[in-house]
Design a protein around this motif. Structure first.
Motif, PDB file in Angstrom:
ATOM      1  N   GLY A 403      -8.398  -3.201   5.164  1.00 17.34           N
ATOM      2  CA  GLY A 403      -8.948  -2.885   3.860  1.00 17.34           C
ATOM      3  C   GLY A 403      -7.967  -2.040   3.067  1.00 17.34           C
ATOM      4  N   ALA A 404      -8.314  -1.786   1.769  1.00 12.89           N
ATOM      5  CA  ALA A 404      -7.463  -0.974   0.902  1.00 12.89           C
ATOM      6  C   ALA A 404      -8.299  -0.454  -0.257  1.00 12.89           C
ATOM      7  N   PHE A 405      -7.793   0.611  -0.892  1.00  2.83           N
ATOM      8  CA  PHE A 405      -8.452   1.151  -2.087  1.00  2.83           C
ATOM      9  C   PHE A 405      -7.399   1.851  -2.936  1.00  2.83           C
ATOM     10  N   MET A 406      -7.759   2.131  -4.179  1.00  3.24           N
ATOM     11  CA  MET A 406      -6.871   2.804  -5.123  1.00  3.24           C
ATOM     12  C   MET A 406      -7.429   4.189  -5.445  1.00  3.24           C
ATOM     13  N   ALA A 407      -6.525   5.177  -5.588  1.00  2.33           N
ATOM     14  CA  ALA A 407      -6.902   6.525  -6.015  1.00  2.33           C
ATOM     15  C   ALA A 407      -5.730   7.117  -6.776  1.00  2.33           C
ATOM     16  N   CYS A 408      -5.938   7.431  -8.064  1.00  5.50           N
ATOM     17  CA  CYS A 408      -4.890   7.993  -8.924  1.00  5.50           C
ATOM     18  C   CYS A 408      -3.647   7.108  -8.963  1.00  5.50           C
ATOM     19  N   GLY A 409      -3.845   5.808  -9.000  1.00  5.70           N
ATOM     20  CA  GLY A 409      -2.742   4.872  -9.113  1.00  5.70           C
ATOM     21  C   GLY A 409      -1.969   4.662  -7.827  1.00  5.70           C
ATOM     22  N   VAL A 410      -2.468   5.172  -6.699  1.00  2.00           N
ATOM     23  CA  VAL A 410      -1.814   5.002  -5.403  1.00  2.00           C
ATOM     24  C   VAL A 410      -2.667   4.064  -4.551  1.00  2.00           C
ATOM     25  N   LEU A 411      -2.010   3.054  -4.010  1.00  2.00           N
ATOM     26  CA  LEU A 411      -2.689   2.141  -3.090  1.00  2.00           C
ATOM     27  C   LEU A 411      -2.666   2.744  -1.686  1.00  2.00           C
ATOM     28  N   TYR A 412      -3.832   2.793  -1.047  1.00  2.00           N
ATOM     29  CA  TYR A 412      -3.947   3.258   0.342  1.00  2.00           C
ATOM     30  C   TYR A 412      -4.469   2.101   1.190  1.00  2.00           C
ATOM     31  N   ALA A 413      -3.719   1.757   2.228  1.00  2.00           N
ATOM     32  CA  ALA A 413      -4.083   0.634   3.100  1.00  2.00           C
ATOM     33  C   ALA A 413      -4.523   1.144   4.462  1.00  2.00           C
ATOM     34  N   LEU A 414      -5.483   0.428   5.076  1.00  2.00           N
ATOM     35  CA  LEU A 414      -6.037   0.811   6.363  1.00  2.00           C
ATOM     36  C   LEU A 414      -5.764  -0.258   7.404  1.00  2.00           C
ATOM     37  N   ARG A 415      -5.736   0.171   8.645  1.00  2.00           N
ATOM     38  CA  ARG A 415      -5.682  -0.746   9.780  1.00  2.00           C
ATOM     39  C   ARG A 415      -6.627  -0.229  10.850  1.00  2.00           C
ATOM     40  N   SER A 416      -7.149  -1.130  11.652  1.00  2.00           N
ATOM     41  CA  SER A 416      -8.131  -0.774  12.676  1.00  2.00           C
ATOM     42  C   SER A 416      -7.421  -0.303  13.941  1.00  2.00           C
ATOM     43  N   LEU A 417      -7.849   0.861  14.451  1.00  2.00           N
ATOM     44  CA  LEU A 417      -7.336   1.373  15.717  1.00  2.00           C
ATOM     45  C   LEU A 417      -8.250   1.034  16.876  1.00  2.00           C
ATOM     46  N   SER A 418      -9.545   1.003  16.621  1.00  2.00           N
ATOM     47  CA  SER A 418     -10.535   0.693  17.656  1.00  2.00           C
ATOM     48  C   SER A 418     -11.827   0.308  16.954  1.00  2.00           C
ATOM     49  N   THR A 419     -12.864   0.085  17.731  1.00  2.00           N
ATOM     50  CA  THR A 419     -14.160  -0.254  17.138  1.00  2.00           C
ATOM     51  C   THR A 419     -14.802   0.943  16.452  1.00  2.00           C
ATOM     52  N   ARG A 420     -14.255   2.128  16.638  1.00  2.00           N
ATOM     53  CA  ARG A 420     -14.849   3.330  16.064  1.00  2.00           C
ATOM     54  C   ARG A 420     -13.899   4.143  15.201  1.00  2.00           C
ATOM     55  N   PHE A 425      -2.737   4.287   6.937  1.00  2.00           N
ATOM     56  CA  PHE A 425      -1.376   4.404   7.436  1.00  2.00           C
ATOM     57  C   PHE A 425      -0.307   4.131   6.382  1.00  2.00           C
ATOM     58  N   TYR A 426      -0.713   3.661   5.213  1.00  2.00           N
ATOM     59  CA  TYR A 426       0.282   3.206   4.238  1.00  2.00           C
ATOM     60  C   TYR A 426      -0.184   3.573   2.831  1.00  2.00           C
ATOM     61  N   ALA A 427       0.806   4.002   2.021  1.00  2.00           N
ATOM     62  CA  ALA A 427       0.523   4.318   0.621  1.00  2.00           C
ATOM     63  C   ALA A 427       1.638   3.743  -0.257  1.00  2.00           C
ATOM     64  N   PHE A 428       1.229   3.204  -1.386  1.00  2.00           N
ATOM     65  CA  PHE A 428       2.187   2.668  -2.355  1.00  2.00           C
ATOM     66  C   PHE A 428       1.859   3.281  -3.706  1.00  2.00           C
ATOM     67  N   ASP A 429       2.818   4.036  -4.250  1.00  2.00           N
ATOM     68  CA  ASP A 429       2.623   4.734  -5.516  1.00  2.00           C
ATOM     69  C   ASP A 429       3.103   3.834  -6.650  1.00  2.00           C
ATOM     70  N   THR A 430       2.168   3.393  -7.481  1.00  2.00           N
ATOM     71  CA  THR A 430       2.546   2.491  -8.575  1.00  2.00           C
ATOM     72  C   THR A 430       3.309   3.221  -9.681  1.00  2.00           C
ATOM     73  N   THR A 431       3.235   4.548  -9.688  1.00  2.00           N
ATOM     74  CA  THR A 431       3.974   5.306 -10.710  1.00  2.00           C
ATOM     75  C   THR A 431       5.463   5.319 -10.414  1.00  2.00           C
ATOM     76  N   THR A 432       5.811   5.483  -9.137  1.00  2.00           N
ATOM     77  CA  THR A 432       7.224   5.555  -8.735  1.00  2.00           C
ATOM     78  C   THR A 432       7.724   4.268  -8.097  1.00  2.00           C
ATOM     79  N   GLY A 433       6.827   3.387  -7.690  1.00  2.30           N
ATOM     80  CA  GLY A 433       7.221   2.173  -6.997  1.00  2.30           C
ATOM     81  C   GLY A 433       7.693   2.418  -5.576  1.00  2.30           C
ATOM     82  N   GLN A 434       7.329   3.549  -4.983  1.00  2.00           N
ATOM     83  CA  GLN A 434       7.763   3.902  -3.635  1.00  2.00           C
ATOM     84  C   GLN A 434       6.603   3.815  -2.649  1.00  2.00           C
ATOM     85  N   GLU A 435       6.948   3.479  -1.414  1.00  3.88           N
ATOM     86  CA  GLU A 435       5.937   3.365  -0.353  1.00  3.88           C
ATOM     87  C   GLU A 435       6.138   4.476   0.675  1.00  3.88           C
ATOM     88  N   HIS A 436       5.075   4.832   1.379  1.00  2.00           N
ATOM     89  CA  HIS A 436       5.099   5.916   2.355  1.00  2.00           C
ATOM     90  C   HIS A 436       4.229   5.522   3.547  1.00  2.00           C
TER      91      HIS A 436
END
Length: 509
Positions: A403-420, A425-436
């Motif tokens: 899944g993913a969501f946006m907050a203040c122009g930053v994309l935050y992506a998720l990945r599943s570690l377990s059933t709980r 783990f990932y962020a992409f800043d649309t203002t700077t075009g940089q990923e973290h």
């Protein structure tokens, strides 16, 4: 003739017609006259009794034998008393054990030395000393005794005293083990309590140092952590409707307190009904709601922005816009290059080709294209016309994300570690075009997060988790501690890629 304990006794028998006093020559054995019976013999012409007995070589004087028997009986009685006292001490120790457990359960004493004092009773030491004295006495009697039957008695007595000593030792060891186990539990509980106190202090310090952000504010350095989940309730259609979406209006400074809930059909694809609640209390109590039939939604990527619901029109690559005031479809527009019909959906979530999101910067759509080879693409939309204003490509393969969501122009992506548990783990800043790369853990109630919607008004995530409505509080870093430096530099991805140019109404990617 041999009597008890292997001792042969000599005695006289009365001659018929004569009294015992007439046997003056037998006076040397007169003291034992009353102790003997019926030994065969003969009387000579002088009236003297003659008999023959055979005595063993290890003859023990009668007085010594009597003394030995008396001592043995006294020791047996003392031994019985000690066994009785052992039983009493055992009951007393059990009572003490129960008292200590009750004290620990009530958590009235946090100092382990207080618990240790309850087990340092002199009863064990006193009883141990008395049994040791009994063992020594039995050993002394055994060393002095020369009679076989008395020796058997002493062997039995010594064995019983040894068993009593062993029982006492086992009882004391058991109590010590119980005490040590109890002390370890107390230590663990104290450690956990101290840890909780430290966490509480850190949380309070964080709150004091980082004042709450006003609604719609982006004066922060990026996402810092996510709270534990708050399960609001099961969706209004029931547990079988595992796929869907819910949330609040994601427009900045929205005065509306409207809550919306949109479960999909059991097939996890068709979006046909939704409900609107005017307040959180109405949502929880399932009252004062409006229920509308949609009939043409596809997947769980819908969101609400400025009192309009945006979603993927069924069976197409088109975006759709519905006015919530009248439940009327006001606009349909294709999303250029977007794949659809479950081509590049999220991991574990089917039919979510177009994922709409709202935040402080505007209305967004997250999707994949054939050109991006399934990697996630982010586009900023004009909410009135649904035209694409700006587009960015990321390095993340969309079907590998949960899944993913946006907050203040930053994309935050998720990945599943377990059933709980999930990881942001990932962020992409649309203002700077940089990923973290990040590592922010997110606990979940059930296995799959079908949708994630962010609301700038309260800085919460609204998650539809296998039919349950769940929300999370987001905490952001202060401006002094911004996001980490870029992981890598990319010529076409870390910087704004060639197609990440601002577009006017007449220019499309």
């Amino acid at each position: 003739m041999t009597s008890l304990f292997g001792v042969a006794l000599l005695y006289l028998t009365e001659h018929p017609g004569k009294s015992a006093s007439s046997y003056g020559n037998c006076g040397q054995i007169q003291p034992v006259y009353k102790l003997v019976k019926d030994v065969p013999g003969s009387v000579d012409k002088n009236g003297i009794c003659h008999c023959v007995v055979y005595l063993p070589s290890n003859l023990v004087p009668l007085k010594q034998l009597e003394q030995l028997l008396s001592t043995a009986q006294e020791l047996m009685g003392k031994h019985e008393q000690e066994l009785s006292r052992v039983s009493e001490y055992a009951h007393a120790t059990e009572d003490q054990d129960n008292q200590v457990l009750e004290m620990n359960h009530a958590l009235k004493f946090r100092n382990p030395t207080v618990l240790a004092a309850s087990y340092e009773s002199p009863a064990f030491n006193l009883l141990r000393l008395e049994l040791e004295g009994a063992q020594e006495l039995a050993a002394q009697l055994k060393a002095k005794g020369r009679v076989s039957a008395a020796g058997d008695l002493l062997y039995q007595l010594q064995s019983q005293v040894a068993n009593a000593s062993l029982t006492l030792k086992l009882l004391a060891d058991s109590d010590q083990r119980s005490f040590h186990a109890l002390r370890q539990e107390v230590d663990v509980l104290e450690s956990r309590l101290s840890e909780c106190e430290r966490e509480k202090e850190k949380e309070e310090a964080s709150r004091n140092s980082s004042p709450l952000l006003p609604p719609g504010s982006c004066a922060h350095g990026g996402l810092q952590k996510v709270s534990r989940p708050l399960v609001v309730q099961l969706n209004w259609r029931g547990f079988s409707y595992k796929a869907g979406a819910w949330g609040r209006d994601s427009a900045t400074n929205s005065s509306s307190s409207l809550y919306w809930v949109a479960p999909l059909r059991i097939d996890g694809r068709y979006f046909d009904y939704y409900r609107l609640h005017k307040s959180y209390d109405d949502l929880v109590l399932l009252k004062n709601y409006e229920q509308w039939k949609m009939g043409y939604g596809d997947g769980s990527g819908n969101t609400v922005y400025k009192n309009f619901m945006y979603f993927n029109y069924y069976g197409t690559g088109e975006m759709a816009k519905v006015d919530l005031s009248s439940n009327s479809l006001v606009l349909r527009r294709p999303l250029p290059g977007a794949t659809y019909n479950n081509r590049f959906s999220y991991a574990g979530v089917s039919w979510k080709d177009l994922d709409f999101a709202g935040d402080e910067k505007g209305l967004w759509v997250l999707y994949a294209t054939e050109e991006s080879k399934g990697n996630l693409v982010v586009s900023l939309l004009n909410p009135n016309t649904l035209e694409v204003e700006e587009t960015w490509r990321t390095s993340q393969y969309k079907p590998a994300l949960s899944g993913a969501f946006m907050a203040c122009g930053v994309l935050y992506a998720l990945r599943s570690l377990s059933t709980r548990q999930e990881e942001i783990f990932y962020a992409f800043d649309t203002t700077t075009g940089q990923e973290h790369h990040l590592s922010i853990l997110l606990d979940k109630m059930l296995e799959t997060l079908q949708s994630i919607n962010y609301c700038p008004s309260d800085h919460k995530l609204y998650v539809y988790n296998d039919g349950y409505l769940v929300n999370y509080d987001l905490s952001f870093q202060t401006l002094k501690s911004r996001l980490p430096k870029p992981l890598v530099k990319r010529s076409s991805e870390a910087k704004a890629p060639p197609n990440a140019v601002k577009l006017n109404k007449s220019h499309r990617p």
